[in-house]
Design an enzyme around this catalytic site. Sequence first.
Site, mmCIF file in Angstrom:
data_model
loop_
_atom_site.group_PDB
_atom_site.id
_atom_site.type_symbol
_atom_site.label_atom_id
_atom_site.label_comp_id
_atom_site.label_asym_id
_atom_site.label_seq_id
_atom_site.Cartn_x
_atom_site.Cartn_y
_atom_site.Cartn_z
ATOM 1 N N ARG A 92 0.822 -1.212 0.000
ATOM 2 C CA ARG A 92 0.000 0.000 0.000
ATOM 3 C C ARG A 92 0.856 1.262 0.000
ATOM 4 O O ARG A 92 0.457 2.290 -0.538
ATOM 5 C CB ARG A 92 -0.930 -0.028 1.218
ATOM 6 C CG ARG A 92 -1.895 1.128 1.298
ATOM 7 C CD ARG A 92 -2.813 1.008 2.517
ATOM 8 N NE ARG A 92 -3.859 0.029 2.342
ATOM 9 C CZ ARG A 92 -3.911 -1.146 2.961
ATOM 10 N NH1 ARG A 92 -2.946 -1.499 3.794
ATOM 11 N NH2 ARG A 92 -4.904 -1.969 2.750
ATOM 12 N N TYR A 93 2.019 1.206 0.631
ATOM 13 C CA TYR A 93 2.909 2.361 0.758
ATOM 14 C C TYR A 93 4.218 2.063 0.043
ATOM 15 O O TYR A 93 4.665 0.916 -0.003
ATOM 16 C CB TYR A 93 3.174 2.665 2.232
ATOM 17 C CG TYR A 93 1.920 2.874 3.047
ATOM 18 C CD1 TYR A 93 1.211 4.072 2.973
ATOM 19 C CD2 TYR A 93 1.451 1.880 3.884
ATOM 20 C CE1 TYR A 93 0.060 4.266 3.723
ATOM 21 C CE2 TYR A 93 0.301 2.063 4.644
ATOM 22 C CZ TYR A 93 -0.393 3.253 4.565
ATOM 23 O OH TYR A 93 -1.529 3.439 5.305
ATOM 24 N N ARG A 96 7.295 0.039 2.129
ATOM 25 C CA ARG A 96 7.046 -1.096 3.016
ATOM 26 C C ARG A 96 5.936 -1.977 2.459
ATOM 27 O O ARG A 96 5.047 -1.509 1.744
ATOM 28 C CB ARG A 96 6.694 -0.640 4.426
ATOM 29 C CG ARG A 96 5.516 0.311 4.518
ATOM 30 C CD ARG A 96 5.662 1.183 5.761
ATOM 31 N NE ARG A 96 4.556 2.095 5.984
ATOM 32 C CZ ARG A 96 4.477 3.310 5.442
ATOM 33 N NH1 ARG A 96 5.412 3.736 4.604
ATOM 34 N NH2 ARG A 96 3.456 4.105 5.735
ATOM 35 N N CYS A 105 -4.247 -17.479 14.255
ATOM 36 C CA CYS A 105 -3.907 -16.711 15.457
ATOM 37 C C CYS A 105 -4.024 -17.612 16.683
ATOM 38 O O CYS A 105 -4.745 -18.618 16.668
ATOM 39 C CB CYS A 105 -4.841 -15.521 15.641
ATOM 40 S SG CYS A 105 -4.763 -14.292 14.317
ATOM 41 N N CYS A 109 -9.774 -12.190 18.081
ATOM 42 C CA CYS A 109 -10.391 -11.001 18.651
ATOM 43 C C CYS A 109 -11.756 -10.780 18.004
ATOM 44 O O CYS A 109 -11.920 -10.958 16.797
ATOM 45 C CB CYS A 109 -9.502 -9.781 18.419
ATOM 46 S SG CYS A 109 -7.821 -9.970 19.057
ATOM 47 N N CYS A 112 -11.740 -8.123 15.054
ATOM 48 C CA CYS A 112 -10.668 -8.256 14.057
ATOM 49 C C CYS A 112 -11.097 -7.707 12.701
ATOM 50 O O CYS A 112 -12.163 -8.053 12.184
ATOM 51 C CB CYS A 112 -10.278 -9.722 13.920
ATOM 52 S SG CYS A 112 -8.977 -10.007 12.689
ATOM 53 N N ARG A 114 -9.642 -8.435 9.952
ATOM 54 C CA ARG A 114 -9.475 -9.496 8.959
ATOM 55 C C ARG A 114 -10.272 -10.733 9.361
ATOM 56 O O ARG A 114 -9.913 -11.860 8.994
ATOM 57 C CB ARG A 114 -7.992 -9.845 8.786
ATOM 58 C CG ARG A 114 -7.171 -8.725 8.147
ATOM 59 C CD ARG A 114 -5.822 -9.215 7.630
ATOM 60 N NE ARG A 114 -5.091 -8.117 7.015
ATOM 61 C CZ ARG A 114 -4.009 -7.548 7.539
ATOM 62 N NH1 ARG A 114 -3.514 -7.985 8.689
ATOM 63 N NH2 ARG A 114 -3.416 -6.552 6.924
ATOM 64 N N ASP A 275 -12.019 -0.502 12.992
ATOM 65 C CA ASP A 275 -12.333 -0.584 11.569
ATOM 66 C C ASP A 275 -13.772 -1.047 11.354
ATOM 67 O O ASP A 275 -14.411 -1.618 12.247
ATOM 68 C CB ASP A 275 -11.361 -1.552 10.879
ATOM 69 C CG ASP A 275 -9.939 -1.020 10.878
ATOM 70 O OD1 ASP A 275 -9.747 0.136 10.465
ATOM 71 O OD2 ASP A 275 -9.026 -1.751 11.297
ATOM 72 N N ASP A 312 -7.603 4.108 9.739
ATOM 73 C CA ASP A 312 -7.282 3.458 8.471
ATOM 74 C C ASP A 312 -8.471 3.706 7.544
ATOM 75 O O ASP A 312 -9.551 3.132 7.727
ATOM 76 C CB ASP A 312 -7.060 1.955 8.680
ATOM 77 C CG ASP A 312 -6.014 1.392 7.748
ATOM 78 O OD1 ASP A 312 -5.909 1.897 6.615
ATOM 79 O OD2 ASP A 312 -5.298 0.464 8.152
ATOM 80 N N LYS A 319 -3.557 5.075 6.158
ATOM 81 C CA LYS A 319 -3.714 5.538 7.542
ATOM 82 C C LYS A 319 -3.424 7.033 7.645
ATOM 83 O O LYS A 319 -2.480 7.525 7.037
ATOM 84 C CB LYS A 319 -2.752 4.788 8.469
ATOM 85 C CG LYS A 319 -3.013 3.303 8.621
ATOM 86 C CD LYS A 319 -2.014 2.705 9.621
ATOM 87 C CE LYS A 319 -2.289 1.236 9.873
ATOM 88 N NZ LYS A 319 -1.942 0.412 8.693
#
Length: 346
Positions: A92-93, A96, A105, A109, A112, A114, A275, A312, A319
């Site tokens: 995206r950037y 990075r 995981c 959570c 989450c 995702r 999100d 985000d 972000k």
Amino acid sequence: MARVTRTLRTVEALADAGLIAPQDRPGLEAVAARYAVAITAGMAELIDPADAADPIAAQFLPQEAELVATPLERADPIGDAPHTPVTGVVHRYPDRVLLKLTHTCAVYCRFCFRREMVGPEGHGNLTAEQLDAAMAYIAGRPDVWEVILTGGDPLVLSPRRLRAVMDRLAAIDHVKIVRFHTRIPVVDPEAVTPELVAALRAPGKTTWVALHANHPREMTPAARAACARLIDGGAAMVSQTVLLKGVNDDPETLGALMRAFVETRIKPYYLHQGDLAPGTGHLRTTVEEGQAVMRAMRGAFSGLCQPTYILDIPDGHGKVPVGPGYLEGGVVEDPAGRRRAYPPKG
């Protein structure tokens, strides 16, 4: 509540442990059929079943509210897909990339972003062929200075697997920083073994670990010791926290968490606005509520304890900081809320 000695992965197991009421099982089975469930023994032991608003339970125990989605919510709320040139890589950037080795995981959570991708029915681990293509993509992009291993939680992988990935990144000269996003030091601190710590190092690379924790109770002595092993082993650490309604959306709780990070040699980094993931509205604050918390923390807590409040932007637009502003039209507001001219009048 029965003593928990293993990770709980089903509604039945949660009920047997006394973490949910038996009459709630049918509704929660519908949630578990949609979104993955797992809570480690360490996190389960922190829950007070008598507290209906327990902040650890709110993060990990399924709730029927998760089946309520709003029109604004979406399966890929931060827009990973449009920025995925090859499987497992999000670019995206310019300087990075994310490298998603696994979608597994240690805990799942309830907020989450995702949640449609992770878990036993999720996207799984990268195959050998997919990892080869991801590494080739990174190697062929000299502007990529940092590789961020995320997922899923990369530290659920074995030290052998992590060492193999680090060895491959070590061979890419333009990659200087390798960052791991993880909850493992908090939710499964015993997994942070000397072998794991050593696997995160590579010649010519600087290793950063971004720890995700949301409430000061998560920073147990065992968690702090696990972080110390990582830091003493050569990793630098920052924190990531999600602003969650009823969990940490007050300055006292959030400030206590930030102090716990700093005491553990972890620099507070990001406070994420929740999100727009499906079925997470019951845990999401408004941006205005988050700004009020950040404003209350300024001056009351050390500058070391101030994270950047981040949004985000949905659909992959990146972000941006959304913290409160203090200077407008030649007037600045001090930490006590008093307004003063700037530059000062002579």
